[in-house]
Design a protein around this motif. Structure first.
Motif, mmCIF file in Angstrom:
data_model
loop_
_atom_site.group_PDB
_atom_site.id
_atom_site.type_symbol
_atom_site.label_atom_id
_atom_site.label_comp_id
_atom_site.label_asym_id
_atom_site.label_seq_id
_atom_site.Cartn_x
_atom_site.Cartn_y
_atom_site.Cartn_z
ATOM 1 N N LEU A 62 -0.992 5.143 1.275
ATOM 2 C CA LEU A 62 -1.488 4.346 2.406
ATOM 3 C C LEU A 62 -2.927 3.885 2.197
ATOM 4 O O LEU A 62 -3.383 2.964 2.867
ATOM 5 C CB LEU A 62 -1.420 5.177 3.704
ATOM 6 N N ALA A 63 -3.632 4.493 1.237
ATOM 7 C CA ALA A 63 -5.075 4.209 1.099
ATOM 8 C C ALA A 63 -5.296 2.750 0.710
ATOM 9 O O ALA A 63 -4.598 2.221 -0.158
ATOM 10 C CB ALA A 63 -5.673 5.132 0.038
ATOM 11 N N ARG A 64 -6.248 2.132 1.321
ATOM 12 C CA ARG A 64 -6.582 0.719 1.048
ATOM 13 C C ARG A 64 -7.872 0.619 0.248
ATOM 14 O O ARG A 64 -8.073 -0.336 -0.486
ATOM 15 C CB ARG A 64 -6.716 -0.057 2.377
ATOM 16 N N PRO A 94 -2.101 11.125 -12.239
ATOM 17 C CA PRO A 94 -0.953 10.232 -12.486
ATOM 18 C C PRO A 94 0.125 10.373 -11.414
ATOM 19 O O PRO A 94 0.796 9.403 -11.076
ATOM 20 C CB PRO A 94 -0.449 10.666 -13.866
ATOM 21 N N ALA A 95 0.251 11.574 -10.811
ATOM 22 C CA ALA A 95 1.302 11.783 -9.792
ATOM 23 C C ALA A 95 0.956 11.039 -8.508
ATOM 24 O O ALA A 95 1.808 10.788 -7.657
ATOM 25 C CB ALA A 95 1.445 13.277 -9.498
ATOM 26 N N LEU A 96 -0.326 10.665 -8.329
ATOM 27 C CA LEU A 96 -0.725 9.979 -7.087
ATOM 28 C C LEU A 96 -0.637 8.460 -7.203
ATOM 29 O O LEU A 96 -0.686 7.744 -6.226
ATOM 30 C CB LEU A 96 -2.170 10.357 -6.715
ATOM 31 N N VAL A 97 -0.554 7.996 -8.477
ATOM 32 C CA VAL A 97 -0.563 6.545 -8.682
ATOM 33 C C VAL A 97 0.879 6.067 -8.808
ATOM 34 O O VAL A 97 1.592 6.511 -9.685
ATOM 35 C CB VAL A 97 -1.368 6.180 -9.959
ATOM 36 N N ALA A 98 1.320 5.246 -7.882
ATOM 37 C CA ALA A 98 2.740 4.838 -7.878
ATOM 38 C C ALA A 98 3.088 4.211 -9.221
ATOM 39 O O ALA A 98 2.249 3.536 -9.802
ATOM 40 C CB ALA A 98 2.923 3.821 -6.756
ATOM 41 N N GLN A 135 -4.635 -1.659 -8.479
ATOM 42 C CA GLN A 135 -3.752 -1.895 -7.315
ATOM 43 C C GLN A 135 -4.542 -2.020 -6.013
ATOM 44 O O GLN A 135 -4.219 -2.803 -5.135
ATOM 45 C CB GLN A 135 -2.749 -0.731 -7.187
ATOM 46 N N VAL A 136 -5.597 -1.187 -5.873
ATOM 47 C CA VAL A 136 -6.434 -1.251 -4.663
ATOM 48 C C VAL A 136 -7.901 -1.137 -5.089
ATOM 49 O O VAL A 136 -8.184 -0.639 -6.184
ATOM 50 C CB VAL A 136 -6.112 -0.100 -3.662
ATOM 51 N N PRO A 137 -8.853 -1.593 -4.240
ATOM 52 C CA PRO A 137 -10.275 -1.407 -4.572
ATOM 53 C C PRO A 137 -10.584 0.073 -4.767
ATOM 54 O O PRO A 137 -10.302 0.896 -3.897
ATOM 55 C CB PRO A 137 -10.988 -1.974 -3.341
ATOM 56 N N MET A 138 -11.091 0.410 -5.968
ATOM 57 C CA MET A 138 -11.350 1.813 -6.345
ATOM 58 C C MET A 138 -12.798 1.894 -6.795
ATOM 59 O O MET A 138 -13.219 1.116 -7.654
ATOM 60 C CB MET A 138 -10.413 2.182 -7.494
#
Ligand code: BV8
Ligand code: ZN
Length: 248
Positions: free
Chosen positions: A16-18, A244-248, A95-98
């Motif tokens: 859900l994180a943006r 890696p488990a958190l990154v779809a 994928q999202v602003p990091m």
């Protein structure tokens, strides 16, 4: 939860994180083969605490020994590779602003493809003159562990000793890095704290500041740390397994 099974609430928070902030410490680079500050020192450095070498007193006492330590560490970083944890953060950042805030002085986040917003404790690759502050290029460090002090280079313009670009104990953090970190935290909705014991201030105050301002904070660390009681979720796993488990 064990090292390889993640709490679905953590996966959901990551999905859900943006706008994500990653806050990394020495454990982030452990699986690349870089010893952490908690690891026992080896070789020439065995009889020193990092705080003794990474300090203005240590430099005044024996700048050649301190320069040798940083040159050895620079060569070690140059010879290793980023790990799956560094690569996962770089992929997530596509994928999202990091924004990456790191306490590490290595360049493994950058070599994995991430842009680092703040090197809170400086960099191995930014030596500077201890006299006039002139920047000096890193020569890539040493390939063989030194058996004694290595005289630091002398500044071409003022003759001062060139020092490592790290922030030492007792030294202030670079203002621009600190402000960049605070701005990143103000804008994010998720902070991942990876591989830090959370004992060194003021850096360790940043995850606490994030929690205060309503940011969800996840910790990835095989050990319990000073931050564990405060974060929303703490996963006892490593950077190269957990990220890696958190990154779809
Ligand atoms: C400041 C660069 C004041 C150098 C570093 C007395 C006098 C002056 C200051 C102080 C003092 N007493 C206390 C202080 C404050 C001091 C401090 O906090 N000391 C601590 C020890 C109590 N802080 C400072 O001095 C800071 N400056 O306060 O200035 C001031 C104010 C105004 C005006 C003038 C001055 C500066 C601190 C910066 C020091 N430099 N690094 C270099 O690299 O050589 S700190 C260094 O240690 C690292 O950068 C890191 O930040 C820090 C702690 O290390 P961690 O990254 O957390 O790593 P650690 O080894 O501790 O833990 C590794 C973790 O990873 C563990 O939890 C482990 O379980 C986990 N792990 C292991 N494997 C994995 C893993 N996790 C995931 N995956 C794995 N595979
Ligand atoms: Zn100079």
């Amino acid at each position: 939860m064990n090292q390889h099974t993640v709490d679905p609430a953590i996966v959901e928070a990551a999905r859900l994180a943006r706008r994500v902030v990653a806050f990394s410490g020495a454990g982030m680079s452990a699986e690349s083969g870089i010893p952490t500050f908690r690891d026992a020192q080896t070789g020439l450095w065995e009889k020193f605490e990092p705080e003794q070498l990474a300090s203005p007193d240590g430099w005044r006492r024996d700048s050649g020994l301190v320069w040798a330590w940083y040159q050895w560490r620079t060569g070690l970083v140059r010879r290793v590779q980023p790990n799956d944890g560094h690569r996962a953060l770089a992929a997530w950042g596509q994928q999202v602003p990091m924004k990456i805030i790191t306490q590490n002085v290595d360049d493994l986040h950058e070599r994995a493809g991430s842009e680092v917003t703040a090197h809170l404790h400086g960099s191995l690759f930014a030596p500077r003159c201890s006299g006039c502050g002139a920047a000096y290029p890193s020569d890539g460090g040493l390939d063989v562990e030194p058996t004694g002090p290595v005289p630091p280079p002398k500044c071409a313009s003022c003759g001062g000793e060139v020092r490592p670009g790290a922030v030492w104990f007792g030294e202030s953090l670079p203002l621009e890095a600190w402000q960049g970190a605070e701005n990143a935290i103000d804008e994010c909705d998720l902070m991942i704290v990876v591989g830090t014991s959370g004992v060194v201030y003021p850096a360790a105050a940043l995850p606490l500041q994030a929690i205060e301002s309503g940011v969800t904070v996840l910790e990835i660390n095989p050990q319990t740390t000073d931050l564990s009681p405060h974060v929303h979720h703490s996963w006892r796993t490593t950077a190269a397994i957990g990220l890696p488990a958190l990154v779809a």
